[in-house]
Design an enzyme around this catalytic site. Structure first.
Site, PDB file in Angstrom:
ATOM      1  N   THR A  33       0.831  -1.206   0.000  1.00 26.42           N
ATOM      2  CA  THR A  33       0.000   0.000   0.000  1.00 26.42           C
ATOM      3  C   THR A  33       0.864   1.254   0.000  1.00 26.42           C
ATOM      4  OG1 THR A  33      -0.099  -0.340   2.376  1.00 26.42           O
ATOM      5  CG2 THR A  33      -2.069  -0.914   1.136  1.00 26.42           C
ATOM      6  N   ASP A  48       9.820   1.089   4.738  1.00 26.45           N
ATOM      7  CA  ASP A  48      10.928   0.441   5.447  1.00 26.45           C
ATOM      8  C   ASP A  48      11.936   1.449   5.989  1.00 26.45           C
ATOM      9  OD1 ASP A  48       9.552  -1.681   4.512  1.00 26.45           O
ATOM     10  OD2 ASP A  48      11.039  -2.305   3.037  1.00 26.45           O
ATOM     11  N   GLY A  99      16.788 -10.806   2.536  1.00 28.89           N
ATOM     12  CA  GLY A  99      15.762 -11.349   1.634  1.00 28.89           C
ATOM     13  C   GLY A  99      14.597 -12.001   2.348  1.00 28.89           C
ATOM     14  N   SER A 100      14.428 -11.719   3.647  1.00 30.93           N
ATOM     15  CA  SER A 100      13.394 -12.425   4.398  1.00 30.93           C
ATOM     16  C   SER A 100      12.129 -11.606   4.580  1.00 30.93           C
ATOM     17  CB  SER A 100      13.947 -12.813   5.773  1.00 30.93           C
ATOM     18  OG  SER A 100      14.200 -11.629   6.495  1.00 30.93           O
ATOM     19  N   GLY A 101      12.095 -10.401   4.012  1.00 40.74           N
ATOM     20  CA  GLY A 101      10.906  -9.567   4.161  1.00 40.74           C
ATOM     21  C   GLY A 101      10.923  -8.749   5.440  1.00 40.74           C
ATOM     22  N   LEU A 102      12.086  -8.695   6.117  1.00 39.83           N
ATOM     23  CA  LEU A 102      12.188  -7.911   7.359  1.00 39.83           C
ATOM     24  C   LEU A 102      13.006  -6.639   7.118  1.00 39.83           C
ATOM     25  CD1 LEU A 102      12.844 -10.764   9.952  1.00 39.83           C
ATOM     26  CD2 LEU A 102      10.671  -9.831   9.171  1.00 39.83           C
ATOM     27  N   GLU A 119      17.677   3.437  -2.800  1.00 40.86           N
ATOM     28  CA  GLU A 119      17.279   2.056  -3.122  1.00 40.86           C
ATOM     29  C   GLU A 119      16.644   1.990  -4.510  1.00 40.86           C
ATOM     30  OE1 GLU A 119      15.573  -0.109   0.079  1.00 40.86           O
ATOM     31  OE2 GLU A 119      15.318  -1.929  -1.115  1.00 40.86           O
ATOM     32  N   SER A 167      16.120  -5.973   5.544  1.00 40.27           N
ATOM     33  CA  SER A 167      17.557  -5.858   5.790  1.00 40.27           C
ATOM     34  C   SER A 167      18.125  -4.697   4.981  1.00 40.27           C
ATOM     35  CB  SER A 167      18.259  -7.161   5.391  1.00 40.27           C
ATOM     36  OG  SER A 167      17.948  -7.495   4.059  1.00 40.27           O
ATOM     37  N   SER A 168      17.528  -4.426   3.818  1.00 41.73           N
ATOM     38  CA  SER A 168      18.081  -3.364   2.963  1.00 41.73           C
ATOM     39  C   SER A 168      17.910  -1.984   3.598  1.00 41.73           C
ATOM     40  CB  SER A 168      17.485  -3.412   1.562  1.00 41.73           C
ATOM     41  OG  SER A 168      16.107  -3.597   1.628  1.00 41.73           O
TER      42      SER A 168
HETATM   43  C1  GLA Z   1       9.049  -3.981   0.386  1.00 42.73           C
HETATM   44  C2  GLA Z   1       9.217  -2.497   0.077  1.00 42.73           C
HETATM   45  C3  GLA Z   1       8.205  -1.639   0.824  1.00 42.73           C
HETATM   46  C4  GLA Z   1       6.780  -2.165   0.665  1.00 42.73           C
HETATM   47  C5  GLA Z   1       6.741  -3.679   0.923  1.00 42.73           C
HETATM   48  C6  GLA Z   1       5.377  -4.255   0.614  1.00 42.73           C
HETATM   49  O1  GLA Z   1       9.398  -4.217   1.719  1.00 42.73           O
HETATM   50  O2  GLA Z   1      10.518  -2.060   0.415  1.00 42.73           O
HETATM   51  O3  GLA Z   1       8.309  -0.312   0.388  1.00 42.73           O
HETATM   52  O4  GLA Z   1       6.264  -1.847  -0.583  1.00 42.73           O
HETATM   53  O5  GLA Z   1       7.702  -4.378   0.159  1.00 42.73           O
HETATM   54  O6  GLA Z   1       4.423  -3.754   1.477  1.00 42.73           O
END
Ligand code: GLA
Length: 397
Positions: A38, A174, A124-127, A162, A129-130
């Protein structure tokens, strides 16, 4: 001094002669409780900053060189601030180079630093790290050069780095969370105004459990950018009927009832996810304010369903992990978190069930997928900060 910082300090001394005068720049990863995909549609998100972070031990070196050593990878890399370039042998450098370029383009004069990087956010785990990497190195550059950049502006610069230098067309969630996270609070962020409210969230009665499927995604590799492009397409098509809309944030559920039929099938499902997810975030915030975790969990479950079916950013393993979690005793809610295509799920569970929940989730996931997941309870954490080195005053620490 924590053991971790003490290790960074020791490594710094080994690589750069001594650790005299180093500081630590810490930036956390995040878990998004609800509000996925979103942010780049100017919508709403509800993340927490977590107790997994990147720490950079750094010190100005009096030159124009940035000398980095990444502890986990045992890799060293350098570049000059006069001509910041990445080395394809070290893809992780693009974060440090990208931030340096963006800060410089905004008129900030940076100074060379030596830095040792250490992260506990799984890549790469969706938490995110970047974002933890970008923000911790950005704060280190700023501190070394005596530059003071307001947090919101710094979040935008890290996001720009990024997008332009890592190649993922990401939103602001993030980087913003890494800078604004708070202990015992969720960050309810409006991604249009880029303003947030903190919603109190203590993890004493409810635990946040993160479960890593161990499936790795590469969000820069196209699917993420494709989703974003489809949302823009949706706005373009809906504008024919709703000329005042600027982004999917402006589309209401009622608009969707009237206009869904005018959209091609895939665009319709993507738009429907964003419109309903924004609604769910607002409802979830209300539930949280009333400590109503049962309702909160229902919105999480619906969010996962929508991400899986309408937005198609889940995968078999994430779906299995969520299904198992929802079947365990007491679970309030569970969903994938982050960009998707692998990575982690987040579940809310009553504190007294947390240990058994983690055990059962890991065992049943392994049984069904033959993969060994990492399952752990997360705590909320404050946003990025510079920590002076107290080790210097206590030699031997
Ligand atoms: C990644 C992106 C965020 C967001 C999520 C999905 O983490 O860095 O900006 O778009 O995906 O909600």
């Amino acid at each position: 001094m924590t053991e971790r910082r003490s290790n960074i300090r020791k490594t710094f001394a080994e690589r750069f002669g001594s650790a005299e005068g180093i500081k630590f720049s810490r930036a956390p990863g995040r878990v998004n409780l609800i509000g996925e995909h979103t942010d780049y549609n100017e919508g709403f998100v509800l993340p927490i900053a977590i107790d997994r972070d990147m720490i950079a031990g750094f010190r100005p070196n009096g030159s124009k060189m940035v000398n980095l050593y990444a502890m986990e990878m045992n890799e060293a890399a350098s570049f000059s601030l006069s001509d910041p370039k990445t080395d394809p042998a070290h893809p992780w450098m693009s974060y440090a180079v990208g931030v340096a370029r963006v800060l410089t383009e905004y008129g900030h004069e940076l100074k060379g630093i030596d830095a040792v990087l250490q992260s506990t956010v799984p890549v790469g785990s969706g938490l995110s790290s970047s974002a933890a990497f970008l923000v911790s190195i950005a704060k280190a550059y700023c501190d070394a050069a005596g530059i003071d950049i307001e947090r919101k502006a710094l979040a935008r610069m890290c996001q720009e780095a990024e997008i332009r230098y890592v190649g993922a067309n990401v939103g602001i969630m993030d980087q913003y969370t890494a800078l604004h996270g708070e202990r015992d609070a969720c960050i309810f962020l409006d991604c249009r105004s880029i303003e947030h409210e903190t919603v109190p969230f203590t993890t004493d009665v409810v635990k946040v459990v993160v479960a890593d499927t161990t499936i790795r995604h590469e969000i820069a590799a196209g699917e993420y950018n494709k989703r974003r492009a489809t949302c823009e397409k949706g706005v373009e098509l809906l504008k024919q009927h709703l000329p005042e809309i600027k982004s999917l944030r402006d589309v209401t559920p009622e608009d969707m009832t009237d206009l869904a039929g005018s959209l091609p099938e895939v665009v319709r499902r993507r738009v429907r996810h964003v419109v309903t997810e924004n609604m769910r975030v607002k409802l979830a915030v209300e539930a949280l304010r009333h400590h109503n975790f049962i309702h909160f969990g229902i919105y999480m479950e619906a969010s996962h369903e929508s991400l899986s079916k309408d937005y198609e950013v889940s995968c078999k393993e994430l779906d299995v992990m969520v299904e198992i979690a929802l079947g365990l005793k007491g679970t309030y809610g569970s969903r994938m978190t982050g960009g998707g295509f692998g990575g982690c799920t987040v579940s809310l569970v009553p504190a007294e069930n947390a240990d058994e929940f983690c055990k059962q989730l890991a065992a049943q996931y392994e049984e069904r997928t033959s993969l060994k997941p990492n399952v752990y309870v997360c705590a909320t954490a404050p946003g990025a900060e510079i920590i002076p080195d107290r080790g210097a005053a206590f030699p031997g620490c």
